[in-house]
Design an enzyme around this catalytic site. Structure first.
Site, PDB file in Angstrom:
ATOM      1  N   ASN A 249      -2.196 -13.242   8.845  1.00 15.11           N
ATOM      2  CA  ASN A 249      -1.893 -14.289   7.879  1.00 15.11           C
ATOM      3  C   ASN A 249      -1.889 -15.656   8.542  1.00 15.11           C
ATOM      4  OD1 ASN A 249      -0.981 -15.890   5.824  1.00 15.11           O
ATOM      5  ND2 ASN A 249       0.902 -14.774   5.453  1.00 15.11           N
ATOM      6  N   ASP A 250      -0.825 -15.949   9.290  1.00 13.42           N
ATOM      7  CA  ASP A 250      -0.675 -17.296   9.837  1.00 13.42           C
ATOM      8  C   ASP A 250      -1.839 -17.703  10.739  1.00 13.42           C
ATOM      9  OD1 ASP A 250       1.704 -17.444   8.500  1.00 13.42           O
ATOM     10  OD2 ASP A 250       2.867 -16.667  10.178  1.00 13.42           O
ATOM     11  N   VAL A 251      -2.435 -16.744  11.445  1.00 11.46           N
ATOM     12  CA  VAL A 251      -3.509 -17.102  12.380  1.00 11.46           C
ATOM     13  C   VAL A 251      -4.801 -17.468  11.653  1.00 11.46           C
ATOM     14  CG1 VAL A 251      -2.578 -15.712  14.269  1.00 11.46           C
ATOM     15  CG2 VAL A 251      -4.259 -14.704  12.715  1.00 11.46           C
TER      16      VAL A 251
END
Lengths: 462, 98
Positions: A387-389
């Site tokens: 997600n965040d990456v």
């Protein structure tokens, strides 16, 4: 020239062992020579242990043998854990290493009493403090990774002040002991305070920051071994500790860079608290979702596919299904690669090991800097449990807590598909604008089951 | 005593530089095996533990030494074992299919 004494022969064995250790790390530069590296390390270790057993100072072998047997009995299962358990195993082994270093430092202090000079006391206290805090810190990290302890950051008001005061107390006790080494009653207090500090150091750190924490604990474990070498005047320990310490340090720096954060920010930043303010604007936006059948059709017609795995893939144990998908697509002539973010997963290199275990050839595992220029020519970027990456807000939204973090630029691909359980934000609690793009298709479901469905659709459609 | 300290500092600084140069070249692919291998190498503290345990200066030092031997030797055995297992899994497209 006189023949060498036994002690000189032992030292010679240590020098050879240390040279082999350096070669071991050098050969780890590529997967092709890496196995030779492990062999070199093993020969070095056996040589050092055998040489040590010949030391004339040893008068009783009974407990050594018992302890070696216990160590082997504990060590073998720890060497045979499943690949998904490697992060917690690594944390445990940092704990074991630090425990050993701390125990030896403590024993040395009591053996040398009452003749401990200031220099020795500086070395011993520093070594014991770092060893003890690494021991408990690593245990907490292992507990979080094994999910015995909650993985989210545990924070309270004034936490940094309390933690630093505890560390300060340990340092003050050490200073006192340096000038008054004979006050032996204070020594266990210093050890106890350091153990408590280790717990306080790691509890506020969340699961997503584990790659940095594990690397940092690795550096501490190495440092404590090197300091032990200073205490015992044993250069093999100084070198091995320095190698381990620099490895941990380099990995920590890589991990911090990959998150665009500083050491201090990871250790004292309490990532968990930033999100509350960040979640301000919650407008209703539409997402496009697709079924396994549609996803299979798109993948089957693509020429180039980049799969981006994240911790979610590890949690769902989806790596073997991903391998099936890889095989199916390769058979259809699709070019499939994997884009690996340095902090994907729970420790450095976590995704690579999981995918290698699933038999995916390592020349298809491409790291972030090499894969990013390829996304504009990529037909489909398939995000599995990451997600965040992949969050483009890291590039565009200055208010985002992850602003500045280098990401895998999946948003540049012609089509993005993200497998996700639901629309709930990721570990860091940050909304991902990627999911609302026109070119993004959300595939809602369990990663393992969904990838399995895609594989079935692809097989049926042939 | 202080000359020992200086000697050890020499060794430490040079070894740290070698460490930086060598480890900087390790492929990011292998960062997990790197960590388990350095753990196994770090378990060389077992040699210090063996001496503390075996020279039997006091019951306390023998007990602490034995704990240290067990802890570090488990690291050595487990570390080499898992590093070897992990590296065996890394195959290229060429070597994959027989």
């Amino acid at each position: 020239m006189n023949p060498l004494t036994a002690q000189q022969l032992i030292d010679l064995a240590y020098i050879i062992a240390v040279a082999l250790f350096i070669l071991a790390l050098k050969w780890l530069s590529s997967p092709a020579s890496a196995k030779r590296g492990v062999l070199a390390g093993e020969i070095g270790a056996v040589l050092a242990v055998v040489a040590t057993l010949c030391n004339y100072e040893i008068i009783d072998y009974k407990w050594i043998i018992v302890a070696l047997v216990v160590g082997a009995v504990v060590g073998v299962p720890l060497g045979l854990v499943h690949m998904t358990a490697v992060p917690q195993r690594t944390a445990l082994s940092h704990a074991c290493g630090a425990l050993a270093a701390a125990m030896i430092g403590i024993a040395e202090y009591y053996v040398r009493l009452p003749h401990v000079n200031k220099f020795e006391m500086v070395e011993i206290s520093l070594e014991v403090i770092i060893g003890s805090l690494t021991f408990t810190g690593s245990l907490i990290a292992a507990g979080k990774l094994q999910e015995i302890l909650p993985g989210r950051p545990i924070t309270y008001k004034g936490q940094n002040f309390v933690s630093l005061s505890v560390l300060g107390a340990a340092v003050l006790l050490a200073l006192w002991l340096i000038f008054h080494p004979e006050h032996a009653r204070l020594f266990p207090v210093m050890v106890g305070v350091s153990l408590i500090f280790g717990v306080m150091l790691v509890t506020p750190i969340g699961g997503a920051d584990m790659p940095t924490v594990i690397s940092l604990l690795n550096a501490y474990a190495g440092l404590s071994a090197a300091l032990l070498g200073f205490v015992l005047n044993n250069k093999a320990l100084v070198v091995a500790g320095a190698l381990d310490g620099s490895s941990g340090f380099i990995l920590s720096v890589i991990m911090c860079k990959a998150m665009n954060r500083s050491f201090t920010n990871v250790m004292f930043g309490a990532f968990g608290q930033v999100q509350v303010s960040a979640g301000g604007q919650k407008e209703e936006r539409t997402v496009r979702s697709a079924s396994a059948e549609e996803a299979a059709a798109i993948l089957g017609n693509a020429n180039t596919v980049v799969i981006v795995p994240g911790y979610g893939m590890a949690v769902a144990q989806a790596q073997h299904k991903v391998r099936e998908l890889y095989d199916t697509l390769i058979k259809r002539g699709v070019d499939v690669k994997f884009g690996i973010h340095p902090v994907a997963g729970r420790m450095p290199g976590h995704m690579n090991v999981l995918l290698a275990e699933a038999d995916i050839p390592y020349d298809k595992l491409i790291d972030m800097d090499a894969i990013n220029p390829e996304f504009p020519q990529t037909d489909v970027a398939l995000v599995i449990g990451a997600n965040d990456v992949t969050n483009p807000a890291a590039k565009t939204d200055q208010g985002s807590p992850i602003y500045g973090m280098p990401i895998l630029e999946v948003d540049k691909a012609r089509t993005v598909m993200a497998i996700k359980r639901s629309m709930s934000p990721g570990f860091a609690g940050i909304d991902n604008p990627l999911y609302y793009f026109d070119r993004t298709l959300m595939l809602f479901g369990d990663a393992k089951a969904f990838v399995g469905d895609i594989v079935r659709e692809l097989a049926g459609g042939q | 005593m202080t000359s020992d300290l200086i000697n050890n500092l020499w060794v430490f600084v040079l070894a740290a530089f070698i460490g930086f140069e060598v480890i900087r070249r390790v492929s990011p692919l292998l960062h997990t095996p790197l960590m388990s291998l350095t753990n196994a190498l770090d378990a060389i503290v077992v040699v210090a533990a063996i001496i503390i345990c075996g020279r039997h200066k006091s019951t306390l030092s023998t007990v602490l030494g034995a704990v240290a031997v067990a802890a570090s030797f488990s690291n050595m055995v487990g570390g080499f074992l898992i590093t070897d297992r992990m590296l065996r899994m890394f195959k290229t497209t060429r070597t994959k299919k027989p």
